[in-house]
Structures are given as C-alpha cells and as structure tokens.
Design a protein around this motif. Structure first.
Motif, mmCIF file in Angstrom:
data_model
loop_
_atom_site.group_PDB
_atom_site.id
_atom_site.type_symbol
_atom_site.label_atom_id
_atom_site.label_comp_id
_atom_site.label_asym_id
_atom_site.label_seq_id
_atom_site.Cartn_x
_atom_site.Cartn_y
_atom_site.Cartn_z
ATOM 1 N N LYS A 5 -10.009 -0.571 -3.313
ATOM 2 C CA LYS A 5 -8.731 -0.253 -2.049
ATOM 3 C C LYS A 5 -8.320 0.516 -2.052
ATOM 4 N N TYR A 9 -6.830 3.707 0.573
ATOM 5 C CA TYR A 9 -5.640 3.588 1.703
ATOM 6 C C TYR A 9 -5.193 4.698 1.764
ATOM 7 N N TYR A 42 -5.250 0.198 5.095
ATOM 8 C CA TYR A 42 -6.284 0.317 4.349
ATOM 9 C C TYR A 42 -8.282 0.469 5.184
#
Length: 348
Positions: free
Chosen positions: A55, A57, A68
């Motif tokens: 992930k 961001y 994100y």
C-alpha cells in the motif's frame, strides 16, 4: 524566541515520528518545491520494485490525511505506475493558504510507515525556481533543451539538473559523456540556466528537476522511439522495382534479338544450299562479249574440282555460235555493230 527554517522543521517532524517508532525514513533527500499560485504540479514518488504490491499513499501534514494510490479527487490525484516503480501525485488549483506545508510519499510495510520522499510545498506568485513546461519530449538520437528560471535571491546558489530515480545530478559547466547521451548545463547569470541533453536514449525517459539551492521544480521527460525514414524507404523500394523491371526488359530484348537472328539464318539456309549445289553440278552461262574483227582469238581455261572426287578429270567443251546480224547490238559507246556470241559450257 528560536526560529527554524523549513528544512529544520522537516527534520524535526521526521525525528518526532521516528522517536515514536511509527515511521521509518528511507531517503535523506529534502527539497522545497516552489509552484505558481493557481497552477498545478505533479510529484513523482519512486519506490523499490519489490514493494510494488504494498500500500502506497500521499501524506499531508497540514491536515494529517493519507491519500492512497489510484484515488482521484477534484484537486488531487494519486496514481500508481507499478511498471515504472513509482506513483505520481497531482495537485491542482494551488493556493498558498491551503497547500503550503510538508508532504511525504509513504508505504505501509509490516504495519510500519516507510517514507520514501519528503518535501515542503510552497505556493508563490513568482516561484523561486520554475520551468516553461513541466513536460518535454525529444526523439531518440536527437537532443532537447530545458530552460530553468530562478529568482534573484538564488543567483549564487548551486544550479543542478537531477534525476529522481537514481538521484544523479549534473551541475553548471559539467559535461557528462560517460554514457551515449551527454548533459551540459550553462548559466546565463540573468536568472536562468539551460540544460542541454544530446544523443538521447530511450532509457533517458523519466522524471527530472531543475534546482537552485534547495528550491526545485519537476520536469517529466519523454524520449520518443525513432521511426524509420518512410520517404527513404519508399525511394529505395522504387529504385529496387525500377532495377528489376530494367533487368527483365533487357533480358527480353536479348531473347528477341537472338530469335530474330536465328530466324534470319534459318530462312537463308535453303538458298545457300541451292547455291552450293549449282556450284558443284555446273551451270549454264550466257555472256555478252563485244569484239572487233581484228581482235585475236580468246582462249579460256575452266577448272572445276568435284569435292566428292578429287582425282576425277573433267573436260569441258565450249561451243561458240555466231549470232545472226539481226540479233546484233551496238556497244554502249556506239560505233560498229558486233555479233552476240553465246557460249555453253557443260562437263563431259
């Protein structure tokens, strides 16, 4: 009262989060990104290829928000480009009161926040560092120039052209020829410097930035693959066709010439055969002989060789007859009338 500049505030903020064990800072780079009021800017955030599934961001310290990747809002877009190992952040309609502050490119790895890049965004009516266009392109093997502007307060600061991906930088007066392409930077001393890149390669594509001191402005650079010269190829193709047609026509001309010669010789063959037969078997000839009465007798010797029998003796007889006066003719120059005498020769 103690005051801190933007760089010190940035590192104090990073140190605070590191002290809490919440984040890890993986890059020592920090810069001030200066942009024009009301404009827009795109910021590249590179990461290691092995983290392309993590992930990612964009973090703002102004409101402590995380945006994100693959998010698009009215004035903010965060898009991941895993094939390039980066995600880009685009901020539009920039305002000083709303956007001035610290920002970070970050990832979530095993519950921890990894900061890969940090900057201070400063919106100005006249940016300290700016470029004519934030996106430029050039053709493979060609060259491209980028003009970077700086404010008077940065006249004596170090001028650089840097690449985000590998953090390689080129300074004023330095010419880099270690690779196929070369980079040269020249400062005119009048609030601008020019970056010249020659011998462009496809691998030169990517994100760069102009900088003066700690102020910078990003530029996306694209190298376009060189295409074959279509006009040249067309001319070569036309020349090839022309040569092929010429060769075929020349061959046909040669064949026709040979055929005509063969036909001509074939048609003449019977006449030649008849002539040879006449020469072998003999012939009858009639000649006009002009003579005067007082001329001495004329003797002639005729030899004939039979090709089929070299030892054969052949005797020829000649019979000369007087022609009646009525058949006499005058010679071409006039004068006396002479008789026409016929001579018949035949082998015995």
């Amino acid at each position: 009262m103690v005051t801190y500049d933007k760089t010190e505030i940035f590192y104090i903020s990073i140190g605070f989060w590191l002290f809490l064990g919440v984040i890890c800072y993986s890059s020592g780079s920090y810069n001030i990104l200066t942009v024009k009021t009301g404009g827009s800017v795109t910021i590249p955030c590179y990461y290691d290829r092995k983290y392309k599934h993590q992930k990612k961001y964009w973090h703002s310290e102004i409101d402590m928000s995380n945006t994100y990747t693959n998010t698009t809002e009215e004035n903010l877009s965060v898009i991941d480009h895993p094939d390039q190992s980066l995600f880009t952040v685009t901020i539009r309609n920039l305002q000083s009161t709303k956007h001035d502050g610290h920002y970070y490119c970050a990832m979530k790895i095993e519950g921890k926040t990894i900061v890969t890049y940090g900057l201070y965004l400063q919106v100005q009516s006249e940016p300290d560092v700016s470029v004519v266009s934030s996106s430029v392109s050039g053709h493979e093997g060609g060259d491209i120039s980028v003009q970077c502007f700086y404010s008077s307060g940065y006249k004596d600061k170090l001028k650089q052209w840097c690449r985000y991906k590998d953090k390689s930088c080129y300074t004023v007066g330095r010419i880099n020829t270690s690779q196929n392409s070369s980079v040269q930077i020249s400062d005119d001393g009048r609030r601008s410097f020019t970056v010249l890149m020659t011998g462009l390669r496809l691998t030169d594509s990517g994100w760069y930035y102009c900088s003066a001191g700690e102020a910078l402005n990003p530029v996306h650079f694209t190298v376009i693959k060189a295409e074959p010269d279509k006009e040249k190829d067309a001319n070569n193709e036309l020349l090839t066709v022309w040569l092929l047609v010429s060769a075929v026509l020349l061959l046909l001309l040669i064949l026709i010439s040979v055929l005509i010669l063969f036909t001509w010789r074939w048609r003449r063959r019977p006449e030649q055969d008849k002539q040879q037969i006449r020469e072998i078997k003999g012939c009858r000839t009639t000649d006009m002989i002009y003579s005067k009465p007082e001329d001495p007798p004329i003797y002639s010797t005729i030899n004939d060789e039979n090709p089929n029998d070299a030892n054969r003796d052949i005797i020829y007889y000649s019979t000369i007859d007087d022609v009646p006066v009525s058949e006499a003719v005058k010679p071409p120059a006039g004068g006396a009338i002479y008789s026409i005498i016929y001579s018949t020769v035949a082998p015995h």
